[in-house]
Design a protein around this motif. Structure first.
Motif, PDB file in Angstrom:
ATOM      1  N   PHE A 138       0.842  -1.190   0.000  1.00 28.42           N
ATOM      2  CA  PHE A 138       0.000   0.000   0.000  1.00 28.42           C
ATOM      3  C   PHE A 138       0.876   1.239   0.000  1.00 28.42           C
ATOM      4  N   TYR A 139       0.381   2.308  -0.634  1.00 27.55           N
ATOM      5  CA  TYR A 139       1.035   3.610  -0.541  1.00 27.55           C
ATOM      6  C   TYR A 139       0.221   4.441   0.441  1.00 27.55           C
ATOM      7  N   SER A 191      -0.170   8.024   2.429  1.00 24.43           N
ATOM      8  CA  SER A 191       0.247   9.422   2.445  1.00 24.43           C
ATOM      9  C   SER A 191      -0.254  10.072   3.726  1.00 24.43           C
ATOM     10  N   GLU A 245       5.623   3.463   0.875  1.00 18.16           N
ATOM     11  CA  GLU A 245       5.027   2.166   0.573  1.00 18.16           C
ATOM     12  C   GLU A 245       5.155   1.287   1.804  1.00 18.16           C
ATOM     13  N   PRO A 299      -5.575  -2.264   4.365  1.00 22.65           N
ATOM     14  CA  PRO A 299      -5.291  -0.824   4.417  1.00 22.65           C
ATOM     15  C   PRO A 299      -5.220  -0.261   5.837  1.00 22.65           C
ATOM     16  N   GLU A 350      -4.436   9.250   3.173  1.00 21.12           N
ATOM     17  CA  GLU A 350      -4.951   8.317   2.173  1.00 21.12           C
ATOM     18  C   GLU A 350      -4.128   7.038   2.167  1.00 21.12           C
ATOM     19  N   VAL A 351      -4.790   5.939   1.870  1.00 22.78           N
ATOM     20  CA  VAL A 351      -4.128   4.647   1.705  1.00 22.78           C
ATOM     21  C   VAL A 351      -4.583   4.081   0.361  1.00 22.78           C
ATOM     22  N   GLU A 352      -3.600   3.818  -0.517  1.00 20.77           N
ATOM     23  CA  GLU A 352      -3.905   3.305  -1.846  1.00 20.77           C
ATOM     24  C   GLU A 352      -3.254   1.944  -2.041  1.00 20.77           C
ATOM     25  N   ASP A 353      -3.960   1.064  -2.720  1.00 24.73           N
ATOM     26  CA  ASP A 353      -3.418  -0.248  -3.067  1.00 24.73           C
ATOM     27  C   ASP A 353      -2.415  -0.061  -4.204  1.00 24.73           C
ATOM     28  N   VAL A 354      -1.207  -0.587  -4.068  1.00 28.15           N
ATOM     29  CA  VAL A 354      -0.194  -0.497  -5.104  1.00 28.15           C
ATOM     30  C   VAL A 354      -0.354  -1.695  -6.027  1.00 28.15           C
TER      31      VAL A 354
END
Length: 58
Positions: free
Chosen positions: A4-5, A7, A18, A24, A50-54
């Motif tokens: 996960f990324y 921020s 990362e 998440p 924010e948490v994004e799936d890489v």
């Protein structure tokens, strides 16, 4: 484990990293545990924005 990324922001400083985690929520917790103690800005706290799936393009 998934990647996960995450921020975040503390005072006027934006940062992101990362993180390897199961979900998440654990990624956000790992991010705070890793960086909150390194960034001592007085009364400011590290906030996860924010948490994004890489996605792995391999």
């Amino acid at each position: 484990m998934r990647k996960f990324y995450v921020s975040g922001k503390i005072a006027q400083l934006d940062l992101g990293a990362e993180m390897d985690a199961e979900n998440p929520y654990m990624a956000a917790i790992s991010f705070k545990e890793r960086y909150a103690h390194l960034l001592n800005f007085g009364s400011h706290d590290l906030q996860v924005l924010e948490v994004e799936d890489v996605v792995d393009d391999k």
